[in-house]
Enzyme design. Structure first.
Site, PDB file in Angstrom:
ATOM      1  N   ASP A   1       5.188 -11.630  -0.136  1.00 35.52           N
ATOM      2  CA  ASP A   1       3.866 -10.991  -0.064  1.00 35.52           C
ATOM      3  C   ASP A   1       2.731 -11.995  -0.303  1.00 35.52           C
ATOM      4  O   ASP A   1       1.654 -11.858   0.269  1.00 35.52           O
ATOM      5  CB  ASP A   1       3.757  -9.846  -1.084  1.00 35.52           C
ATOM      6  CG  ASP A   1       4.466  -8.591  -0.596  1.00 35.52           C
ATOM      7  OD1 ASP A   1       4.667  -8.460   0.631  1.00 35.52           O
ATOM      8  OD2 ASP A   1       4.828  -7.743  -1.434  1.00 35.52           O
TER       9      ASP A   1
ATOM     10  N   GLY B   1      -2.373  -2.720  -8.872  1.00 40.12           N
ATOM     11  CA  GLY B   1      -1.023  -2.204  -8.675  1.00 40.12           C
ATOM     12  C   GLY B   1      -0.077  -3.311  -8.237  1.00 40.12           C
ATOM     13  O   GLY B   1      -0.340  -4.505  -8.421  1.00 40.12           O
TER      14      GLY B   1
ATOM     15  N   ALA C   1       0.784  -4.424  -5.243  1.00 41.28           N
ATOM     16  CA  ALA C   1       0.304  -5.337  -4.212  1.00 41.28           C
ATOM     17  C   ALA C   1      -0.750  -6.295  -4.758  1.00 41.28           C
ATOM     18  O   ALA C   1      -0.845  -7.446  -4.302  1.00 41.28           O
ATOM     19  CB  ALA C   1      -0.264  -4.531  -3.048  1.00 41.28           C
TER      20      ALA C   1
ATOM     21  N   LYS D   1      11.956  -3.158  -5.591  1.00 42.19           N
ATOM     22  CA  LYS D   1      11.613  -4.594  -5.655  1.00 42.19           C
ATOM     23  C   LYS D   1      11.890  -5.216  -7.023  1.00 42.19           C
ATOM     24  O   LYS D   1      12.336  -6.357  -7.104  1.00 42.19           O
ATOM     25  CB  LYS D   1      10.137  -4.798  -5.289  1.00 42.19           C
ATOM     26  CG  LYS D   1       9.834  -4.529  -3.819  1.00 42.19           C
ATOM     27  CD  LYS D   1       8.386  -4.844  -3.517  1.00 42.19           C
ATOM     28  CE  LYS D   1       8.033  -4.510  -2.088  1.00 42.19           C
ATOM     29  NZ  LYS D   1       6.671  -4.923  -1.734  1.00 42.19           N
TER      30      LYS D   1
ATOM     31  N   SER E   1       9.013  -2.220   9.308  1.00 44.84           N
ATOM     32  CA  SER E   1       9.714  -3.510   9.395  1.00 44.84           C
ATOM     33  C   SER E   1      10.691  -3.568  10.573  1.00 44.84           C
ATOM     34  O   SER E   1      10.770  -4.610  11.241  1.00 44.84           O
ATOM     35  CB  SER E   1      10.433  -3.812   8.077  1.00 44.84           C
ATOM     36  OG  SER E   1       9.476  -4.055   7.073  1.00 44.84           O
TER      37      SER E   1
HETATM   38  P1  NAP Z   1       0.187   0.992  -6.445  1.00 47.87           P
HETATM   39  O1  NAP Z   1       1.032   0.023  -7.197  1.00 47.87           O
HETATM   40  O2  NAP Z   1       0.465   2.435  -6.541  1.00 47.87           O
HETATM   41  O3  NAP Z   1      -1.355   0.743  -6.900  1.00 47.87           O
HETATM   42  C1  NAP Z   1      -2.374   1.591  -6.433  1.00 47.87           C
HETATM   43  C2  NAP Z   1      -3.735   1.015  -6.811  1.00 47.87           C
HETATM   44  O4  NAP Z   1      -4.745   1.887  -6.269  1.00 47.87           O
HETATM   45  C3  NAP Z   1      -3.977   0.972  -8.334  1.00 47.87           C
HETATM   46  O5  NAP Z   1      -4.834  -0.121  -8.627  1.00 47.87           O
HETATM   47  C4  NAP Z   1      -4.683   2.310  -8.573  1.00 47.87           C
HETATM   48  O6  NAP Z   1      -5.489   2.318  -9.726  1.00 47.87           O
HETATM   49  C5  NAP Z   1      -5.562   2.392  -7.336  1.00 47.87           C
HETATM   50  N1  NAP Z   1      -5.969   3.762  -7.043  1.00 47.87           N
HETATM   51  C6  NAP Z   1      -5.200   4.754  -6.535  1.00 47.87           C
HETATM   52  N2  NAP Z   1      -5.928   5.898  -6.410  1.00 47.87           N
HETATM   53  C7  NAP Z   1      -7.183   5.604  -6.874  1.00 47.87           C
HETATM   54  C8  NAP Z   1      -8.381   6.355  -7.011  1.00 47.87           C
HETATM   55  N3  NAP Z   1      -8.449   7.651  -6.644  1.00 47.87           N
HETATM   56  N4  NAP Z   1      -9.483   5.726  -7.503  1.00 47.87           N
HETATM   57  C9  NAP Z   1      -9.436   4.421  -7.880  1.00 47.87           C
HETATM   58  N5  NAP Z   1      -8.324   3.650  -7.769  1.00 47.87           N
HETATM   59  C10 NAP Z   1      -7.207   4.240  -7.274  1.00 47.87           C
HETATM   60  O7  NAP Z   1       0.184   0.661  -4.884  1.00 47.87           O
HETATM   61  P2  NAP Z   1       0.441  -0.760  -4.171  1.00 47.87           P
HETATM   62  O8  NAP Z   1       1.868  -0.909  -3.890  1.00 47.87           O
HETATM   63  O9  NAP Z   1      -0.268  -1.817  -4.954  1.00 47.87           O
HETATM   64  O10 NAP Z   1      -0.284  -0.519  -2.763  1.00 47.87           O
HETATM   65  C11 NAP Z   1      -1.675  -0.350  -2.662  1.00 47.87           C
HETATM   66  C12 NAP Z   1      -2.085  -0.300  -1.196  1.00 47.87           C
HETATM   67  O11 NAP Z   1      -1.769  -1.540  -0.567  1.00 47.87           O
HETATM   68  C13 NAP Z   1      -1.368   0.783  -0.380  1.00 47.87           C
HETATM   69  O12 NAP Z   1      -2.290   1.365   0.504  1.00 47.87           O
HETATM   70  C14 NAP Z   1      -0.326   0.021   0.411  1.00 47.87           C
HETATM   71  O13 NAP Z   1      -0.021   0.617   1.647  1.00 47.87           O
HETATM   72  C15 NAP Z   1      -1.051  -1.301   0.632  1.00 47.87           C
HETATM   73  N6  NAP Z   1      -0.129  -2.427   0.839  1.00 47.87           N
HETATM   74  C16 NAP Z   1      -0.273  -3.183   1.955  1.00 47.87           C
HETATM   75  C17 NAP Z   1       0.565  -4.250   2.169  1.00 47.87           C
HETATM   76  C18 NAP Z   1       0.411  -5.067   3.416  1.00 47.87           C
HETATM   77  O14 NAP Z   1       1.351  -5.786   3.782  1.00 47.87           O
HETATM   78  N7  NAP Z   1      -0.721  -5.009   4.093  1.00 47.87           N
HETATM   79  C19 NAP Z   1       1.541  -4.585   1.225  1.00 47.87           C
HETATM   80  C20 NAP Z   1       1.657  -3.798   0.082  1.00 47.87           C
HETATM   81  C21 NAP Z   1       0.803  -2.725  -0.096  1.00 47.87           C
HETATM   82  P3  NAP Z   1      -4.864   2.781 -11.151  1.00 47.87           P
HETATM   83  O15 NAP Z   1      -4.172   1.577 -11.696  1.00 47.87           O
HETATM   84  O16 NAP Z   1      -6.061   3.193 -11.920  1.00 47.87           O
HETATM   85  O17 NAP Z   1      -3.920   3.930 -10.856  1.00 47.87           O
END
Ligand code: NAP
Length: 286
Positions: A102, A131, A133, A66, A17
């Site tokens: 977001d 998750g 996001a 958050k 950021s």
């Molecule tokens: P989070 O709350 O930790 O959620 C992770 C998600 O990934 C859950 O649905 C989880 O499933 C799944 N997952 C993790 N490992 C897995 C595996 N081995 N097999 C299958 N599913 C798996 O994370 P988040 O904050 O939502 O972020 C997720 C991604 O989005 C990250 O890479 C982050 O960098 C990216 N992101 C990008 C932006 C952007 O502005 N572009 C913004 C926010 C986040 P379970 O529920 O089964 O654990």
């Protein structure tokens, strides 16, 4: 007057950021600054009450604060209330406000990459992940009228919880349902938009187990992971000739409303800004 803003998290070292906001501060010739603040969870409530005394006009909030920020603000926008999470703070008439950018970050990026008609064109969506996001993306897809919206997550109960939260926001014509990874071969050919919100495909993680061979030729594939810039999913989509939307655009667009509130100028997401952040990602800093 010099205006100071921040991004607060714990840890915070890898946040991009400051790169985005300081690019805009320099581009628009403003007297301002944007800095990273590492605040531990136990100190966050005190931080919320006192940041203005240190001369800050507001800032961004990232993991793990958050939800605490949502609980701690006096007033929250409708989008922040929908997500139960705040990523943007500012003060207005002595009142602490919180927004969540977001949803708009995700939607504005799709508008910019695919044109304003993408939702009508796509119709249905297949969303992987449930998750933090995923909440913003689901909220955005509901807002734009996509239907059916199908959720697939490794932990089914988490997707069910997400679907339950958003059931009340669906129009009469919309459906939101939960499915398993095993259902993907059947679901994929029906999806006009495929979105990855899992962390699969991220640097250091295995790729998403999804074969795009049998999707529609006009499917849009969107991945919110942005390290690497081109995930294995997006590389597969590009090779298949599909429209691809990467995650960096969401990161850049979600920054716009906060900057406008703190510095009074609505900044543009330009190729120069994108190139600057891309270079940082390619340099491998986190
Ligand atoms: P989070 O709350 O930790 O959620 C992770 C998600 O990934 C859950 O649905 C989880 O499933 C799944 N997952 C993790 N490992 C897995 C595996 N081995 N097999 C299958 N599913 C798996 O994370 P988040 O904050 O939502 O972020 C997720 C991604 O989005 C990250 O890479 C982050 O960098 C990216 N992101 C990008 C932006 C952007 O502005 N572009 C913004 C926010 C986040 P379970 O529920 O089964 O654990």
């Amino acid at each position: 007057m010099t205006r100071k803003a921040f991004v607060v998290g714990h840890p915070i070292a890898h946040s991009r950021s400051p790169l985005i906001h300081n690019h805009w501060i320099a581009h628009y010739g403003l007297a301002g600054s944007y800095e990273k603040l590492d605040v531990a969870p136990d100190d966050f409530a005190a931080f919320l009450s006192h940041f203005h005394e240190d001369g800050f006009v507001g800032g961004n909030v990232t993991i793990p604060h958050k939800e605490a920020a949502f609980a701690g603000v006096a007033l929250a926008t409708e989008r922040a209330r929908r997500l139960g999470a705040v990523n943007t703070l500012w003060r207005e008439g002595g009142i602490l406000w919180g927004d969540n950018t977001d949803i708009t970050g995700y939607l504005d990026n799709l508008d910019a990459q695919c044109g304003p008609d993408w939702a009508a064109h796509a119709g249905s969506a297949l969303l992987l992940g449930a998750g933090g996001a995923a909440r913003a993306v689901v909220a955005g897809l509901i807002e734009r009228g996509l239907s059916p919206i199908r959720l697939v997550n490794r932990t089914r109960a988490r997707a069910q919880a997400l679907a339950a939260i958003f059931a009340g926001y669906l129009s009469d014509a919309q459906t939101l349902s939960v499915h398993d990874f095993d259902d993907l071969p059947d679901l994929l050919p029906q999806a006009g938009l495929v979105v990855n919100t899992t962390s699969l495909g991220m640097k250091g993680q295995p790729p998403l187990p999804l074969d795009l061979a049998h999707c529609r030729d006009d499917t849009i594939v969107s991945d919110i992971v942005y390290v690497p810039l081109e995930t294995p999913l997006l590389a597969m989509a590009r090779a298949r000739g599909l429209a691809c939307v990467d995650g960096l655009g969401m990161l850049l667009h979600q920054a716009v409303p906060g900057f406008e509130r703190w510095f009074g100028i609505r900044p543009e997401v330009t190729p120069a800004l994108r190139a600057r952040v891309e270079a940082d990602i390619l340099a491998g800093k986190g």
